[in-house]
Scaffold this active site. Structure first.
Site, short mmCIF file in Angstrom:
data_model
loop_
_atom_site.label_atom_id
_atom_site.label_comp_id
_atom_site.label_asym_id
_atom_site.label_seq_id
_atom_site.Cartn_x
_atom_site.Cartn_y
_atom_site.Cartn_z
N HIS A 109 -1.27 -7.03 5.04
CA HIS A 109 -2.01 -5.91 4.46
C HIS A 109 -2.75 -5.19 5.59
O HIS A 109 -3.03 -5.78 6.64
CB HIS A 109 -3.01 -6.42 3.41
CG HIS A 109 -2.38 -6.78 2.10
ND1 HIS A 109 -3.10 -7.02 0.96
CD2 HIS A 109 -1.08 -6.93 1.75
CE1 HIS A 109 -2.28 -7.30 -0.03
NE2 HIS A 109 -1.05 -7.26 0.42
N CYS A 130 -7.65 -10.30 1.30
CA CYS A 130 -8.36 -9.48 2.30
C CYS A 130 -9.87 -9.64 2.19
O CYS A 130 -10.57 -9.66 3.20
CB CYS A 130 -7.93 -8.03 2.15
SG CYS A 130 -6.17 -7.80 2.57
N CYS A 163 -7.96 -6.86 -1.87
CA CYS A 163 -7.52 -7.93 -2.77
C CYS A 163 -8.26 -9.22 -2.38
O CYS A 163 -9.04 -9.24 -1.43
CB CYS A 163 -6.00 -8.12 -2.65
SG CYS A 163 -5.49 -8.88 -1.08
N GLU A 174 -5.84 -4.33 5.97
CA GLU A 174 -7.11 -4.95 6.37
C GLU A 174 -6.87 -6.15 7.29
O GLU A 174 -7.57 -6.33 8.30
CB GLU A 174 -7.89 -5.47 5.15
CG GLU A 174 -8.23 -4.41 4.11
CD GLU A 174 -7.19 -4.36 3.00
OE1 GLU A 174 -5.98 -4.26 3.28
OE2 GLU A 174 -7.61 -4.39 1.82
#
EC number: 3.5.4.33
Lengths: 150, 150
Positions: free
Chosen positions: A53, A86, A83, A55
């Site tokens: 992801h 993260c 999420c 992040e």
């Protein structure tokens, strides 16, 4: 109208590049002492890495650049509510401030779902600022999913 | 006495190696079609990467080896209850079965805290088996933290 701060502008551009590469359009930027030191888009498919992801990518890149596992003097800017994965990484990294654009009722874990930072067991909570450039970030996501369904 | 299954034995050995390197002793193994394809210990300090938990390392290594972002035909074995970050990654990776040893009341997010897989918004829940070799895994953690305090 408010101008979009530079780190969120960089994150939005990374989200756009992710969409062009067929990835869900999310982007992030990491700021250290007022300077953007890492920018990345969501890339799990391209990198064959379910943890890639936006992040996670800027946290990993920033930590490698600074040569340490804790980023207590860094801020994270991201176009979508993080999420659980993260949010957990943000807590582990001791990120000082979290700025995000669109909320994510389905996958978010800050103000939705697992609410990672609201747990009594959470060992670090960043300052949180939500809603910066949320229209632009949300529109990019809606367009992406509409095009995939069409 | 029950014998410890081979993947948990490999995870325990990786946890021991992590402790010897000054890292919190947690280890993990990823199994694909009956074969261990990745083993790793917790290494955030050594790697300057706050996301380098044992689970994340084997998921990333396994996905790279198999050349895809989803590991629906893989099982994950880990010596400690996964945190929110790792539980989120397990859901993203679509891991089929999760086996863990010791529960973690402080940092765990499976049966404690954020309870990631119990959220209505969680998009994938692995089958979960807890308590395998928990005494050995727990003793290793207690020894590590006692020695650090001493």
């Amino acid at each position: 109208m408010f101008a979009t701060p530079d780190p969120m502008r960089a994150a939005l551009e990374a989200a756009g590049a992710a969409a062009a590469a067929g990835e869900v359009p999310v982007g992030a930027a990491l700021v250290h002492q007022g300077q953007v030191i890492a920018v990345a888009g969501n890339a799990p498919r391209r990198l064959c890495d379910p943890t890639a992801h936006a992040e996670m990518r800027v946290i990993r890149e920033g930590a490698a650049l600074l040569g340490r596992e804790r980023l207590e003097d860094c801020d994270l800017w991201v176009t979508l509510e993080p999420c659980a994965m993260c949010a957990g990484a943000i807590a582990h990294a001791r990120i000082a401030r979290l700025y995000y654009a669109a909320a994510d009722a389905k996958g978010g874990a800050v103000e939705h779902g697992a609410r990672v930072f609201a747990q009594a067991t959470c060992h670090h909570r960043p300052e949180i600022y939500a809603g910066i450039a949320e229209r632009e970030a949300g529109a990019m996501l809606r367009e992406f999913f509409l095009a995939r369904r069409g």
